[in-house]
Structure formats: C-alpha cells, structure tokens
Design a protein around this motif. Sequence first.
Motif, mmCIF file in Angstrom:
data_model
loop_
_atom_site.group_PDB
_atom_site.id
_atom_site.type_symbol
_atom_site.label_atom_id
_atom_site.label_comp_id
_atom_site.label_asym_id
_atom_site.label_seq_id
_atom_site.Cartn_x
_atom_site.Cartn_y
_atom_site.Cartn_z
ATOM 1 N N VAL A 58 -12.243 30.270 67.857
ATOM 2 C CA VAL A 58 -12.947 29.166 67.686
ATOM 3 C C VAL A 58 -12.803 28.273 66.416
ATOM 4 C CG1 VAL A 58 -14.963 30.313 66.540
ATOM 5 C CG2 VAL A 58 -15.552 28.406 67.845
ATOM 6 N N ALA A 59 -12.907 27.123 66.573
ATOM 7 C CA ALA A 59 -12.713 26.038 65.580
ATOM 8 C C ALA A 59 -13.874 25.007 65.673
ATOM 9 C CB ALA A 59 -11.277 25.426 65.473
ATOM 10 N N ILE A 60 -14.225 24.753 64.418
ATOM 11 C CA ILE A 60 -15.443 23.714 64.339
ATOM 12 C C ILE A 60 -14.675 22.401 63.688
ATOM 13 C CG2 ILE A 60 -17.515 23.109 63.025
ATOM 14 C CD1 ILE A 60 -18.144 26.213 63.010
ATOM 15 N N THR A 61 -15.173 21.402 64.248
ATOM 16 C CA THR A 61 -14.726 19.811 64.182
ATOM 17 C C THR A 61 -15.279 19.529 62.474
ATOM 18 O OG1 THR A 61 -16.645 18.879 64.887
ATOM 19 C CG2 THR A 61 -14.851 19.069 66.190
ATOM 20 N N PRO A 62 -14.287 18.662 61.802
ATOM 21 C CA PRO A 62 -14.847 18.446 60.350
ATOM 22 C C PRO A 62 -16.257 17.960 60.011
ATOM 23 C CG PRO A 62 -12.719 17.388 61.136
ATOM 24 C CD PRO A 62 -13.457 17.892 62.182
ATOM 25 N N GLU A 63 -17.002 17.578 60.844
ATOM 26 C CA GLU A 63 -18.547 16.833 60.676
ATOM 27 C C GLU A 63 -19.356 18.146 60.937
ATOM 28 O OE1 GLU A 63 -18.384 16.678 64.760
ATOM 29 O OE2 GLU A 63 -16.927 16.135 63.562
ATOM 30 N N GLY A 64 -18.790 18.967 61.751
ATOM 31 C CA GLY A 64 -19.482 20.512 61.768
ATOM 32 C C GLY A 64 -20.616 20.261 62.692
ATOM 33 N N LYS A 65 -20.440 19.082 63.916
ATOM 34 C CA LYS A 65 -21.285 18.762 64.915
ATOM 35 C C LYS A 65 -20.835 19.574 66.406
ATOM 36 C CE LYS A 65 -23.930 15.872 62.923
ATOM 37 N NZ LYS A 65 -25.462 16.415 62.421
ATOM 38 N N ARG A 66 -19.664 19.828 66.421
ATOM 39 C CA ARG A 66 -18.872 20.428 67.684
ATOM 40 C C ARG A 66 -17.923 21.559 67.244
ATOM 41 N NH1 ARG A 66 -17.802 15.064 70.942
ATOM 42 N NH2 ARG A 66 -19.747 14.222 71.338
ATOM 43 N N ALA A 67 -17.754 22.533 68.071
ATOM 44 C CA ALA A 67 -16.977 23.636 68.094
ATOM 45 C C ALA A 67 -16.084 23.333 69.602
ATOM 46 C CB ALA A 67 -17.656 24.993 68.159
ATOM 47 N N LEU A 68 -14.750 24.201 69.337
ATOM 48 C CA LEU A 68 -13.789 24.243 70.351
ATOM 49 C C LEU A 68 -13.566 25.741 70.372
ATOM 50 C CD1 LEU A 68 -12.220 22.632 72.417
ATOM 51 C CD2 LEU A 68 -10.595 22.521 70.767
ATOM 52 N N SER A 69 -13.507 26.356 71.803
ATOM 53 C CA SER A 69 -13.409 27.669 71.772
ATOM 54 C C SER A 69 -12.196 27.934 72.626
ATOM 55 C CB SER A 69 -14.529 28.577 72.380
ATOM 56 O OG SER A 69 -14.707 27.814 73.549
ATOM 57 N N ALA A 70 -11.336 28.946 72.340
ATOM 58 C CA ALA A 70 -10.244 29.443 73.334
ATOM 59 C C ALA A 70 -10.481 30.780 73.984
ATOM 60 C CB ALA A 70 -9.079 29.558 72.207
ATOM 61 N N SER A 71 -9.984 30.644 75.243
ATOM 62 C CA SER A 71 -10.476 32.024 76.003
ATOM 63 C C SER A 71 -9.186 32.542 76.778
ATOM 64 C CB SER A 71 -11.521 31.673 76.882
ATOM 65 O OG SER A 71 -11.690 32.891 77.903
ATOM 66 N N SER A 72 -9.288 33.914 77.222
ATOM 67 C CA SER A 72 -8.519 34.633 78.092
ATOM 68 C C SER A 72 -8.438 34.061 79.348
ATOM 69 C CB SER A 72 -8.501 36.027 77.885
ATOM 70 O OG SER A 72 -9.729 36.552 78.480
ATOM 71 N N ASP A 73 -9.654 33.062 79.649
ATOM 72 C CA ASP A 73 -9.728 32.370 80.961
ATOM 73 C C ASP A 73 -8.822 31.263 81.142
ATOM 74 O OD1 ASP A 73 -10.912 30.418 79.737
ATOM 75 O OD2 ASP A 73 -12.883 31.047 80.527
ATOM 76 N N ASP A 74 -7.963 30.902 80.214
ATOM 77 C CA ASP A 74 -6.961 30.164 80.150
ATOM 78 C C ASP A 74 -7.594 28.763 79.807
ATOM 79 O OD1 ASP A 74 -5.312 32.136 81.333
ATOM 80 O OD2 ASP A 74 -5.040 31.192 83.187
ATOM 81 N N THR A 75 -8.680 28.597 79.479
ATOM 82 C CA THR A 75 -9.155 27.195 78.784
ATOM 83 C C THR A 75 -9.601 27.310 77.515
ATOM 84 O OG1 THR A 75 -11.685 27.860 79.541
ATOM 85 C CG2 THR A 75 -10.284 27.310 81.313
ATOM 86 N N LEU A 76 -9.773 26.038 77.187
ATOM 87 C CA LEU A 76 -10.693 25.707 75.975
ATOM 88 C C LEU A 76 -12.003 25.113 76.431
ATOM 89 C CD1 LEU A 76 -7.408 24.595 75.031
ATOM 90 C CD2 LEU A 76 -8.654 25.506 73.132
ATOM 91 N N LYS A 77 -13.240 25.209 75.715
ATOM 92 C CA LYS A 77 -14.359 24.358 75.946
ATOM 93 C C LYS A 77 -14.790 23.922 74.650
ATOM 94 C CE LYS A 77 -15.824 27.331 79.815
ATOM 95 N NZ LYS A 77 -15.900 26.284 80.864
ATOM 96 N N LEU A 78 -15.311 22.840 74.769
ATOM 97 C CA LEU A 78 -15.943 21.851 73.613
ATOM 98 C C LEU A 78 -17.405 22.138 73.769
ATOM 99 C CD1 LEU A 78 -15.391 20.090 71.288
ATOM 100 C CD2 LEU A 78 -15.613 18.160 73.119
ATOM 101 N N TRP A 79 -17.965 22.493 72.366
ATOM 102 C CA TRP A 79 -19.412 22.643 72.567
ATOM 103 C C TRP A 79 -20.058 21.766 71.567
ATOM 104 C CZ3 TRP A 79 -20.824 26.471 75.860
ATOM 105 C CH2 TRP A 79 -19.937 27.349 76.236
ATOM 106 N N ASP A 80 -21.329 21.240 71.947
ATOM 107 C CA ASP A 80 -22.229 20.379 71.007
ATOM 108 C C ASP A 80 -22.997 21.307 70.220
ATOM 109 O OD1 ASP A 80 -24.705 19.173 69.877
ATOM 110 O OD2 ASP A 80 -23.933 17.428 70.860
ATOM 111 N N LEU A 81 -23.011 21.634 69.024
ATOM 112 C CA LEU A 81 -23.689 22.807 68.018
ATOM 113 C C LEU A 81 -24.913 22.568 68.004
ATOM 114 C CD1 LEU A 81 -20.846 23.842 65.547
ATOM 115 C CD2 LEU A 81 -21.583 24.856 67.997
#
Length: 116
Positions: A58-81
């Motif tokens: 998981v990584a968080i955007t510089p402004e701290g409002k969103r996160a990007l996750s990586a998975s063994s399901d072959d995808t990344l997901k963008l989240w609103d924190l």
Amino acid sequence: MELATLTGHSDDVNAVAITPDGKRAVSASSDETLKLWDLETGTELATLTGHSKVVLAVAITPEGKRALSASSDDTLKLWDLDTGMELATLEGHSDMVWAVAITPEGKRAVSISYEK
C-alpha cells in the motif's frame, strides 16, 4: 517503548503506510483487506474491502487523502481515505502485484508484478 498495538486483521499484515501528517495509517493484509487506523487513538477507522486475494502493498498519496493498494489478485485499487470507498481498480498485470509507489506529485504510480 511501545505506544499501542493495533489489532483487527485476521491474518498477516504485509505492509503499512502512514499519511504525511502522521495521524493515520493504512495496513495491508493477507485477510484480503486494508484497514485505516487513527494513530492518535489507536482505533480502527475503516476496513477497505474489494480485493479478492492477499493485499501485499500500500502507498499513500502526498496529500494523504488517497491510498493505492497492490494485491495477488493482479490488480491495484485506489481508495478514498476520507470515505473508505474504492475509487478505481487498475488492471494490466497478469500476475500478482508485489509493490506500489506513488510519485511525489501524486499523479502517477509505479507497480511491480511477479510477471517480471
């Protein structure tokens, strides 16, 4: 000195990212979820669900409002924190995604997959 133990995942925690202001953290787990934590109180704020396999990074955007996750399901997901909502699923890898990083301006990401 330990300040707190954050409990809530039902399987291994594989990665943690902290917001730039140091107030919240996001943990990625083998239980296929991410959890958002309040670091001042040690409480769980939200469980982010949507991946169908282990969440590895998981990584968080510089402004701290969103996160990007990586998975063994072959995808990344963008989240609103702020809402805990999934904003997008990024596809393109043909094997598990091991790591993710967000560029300093917060507009791009780099991911690494087992597909080489």
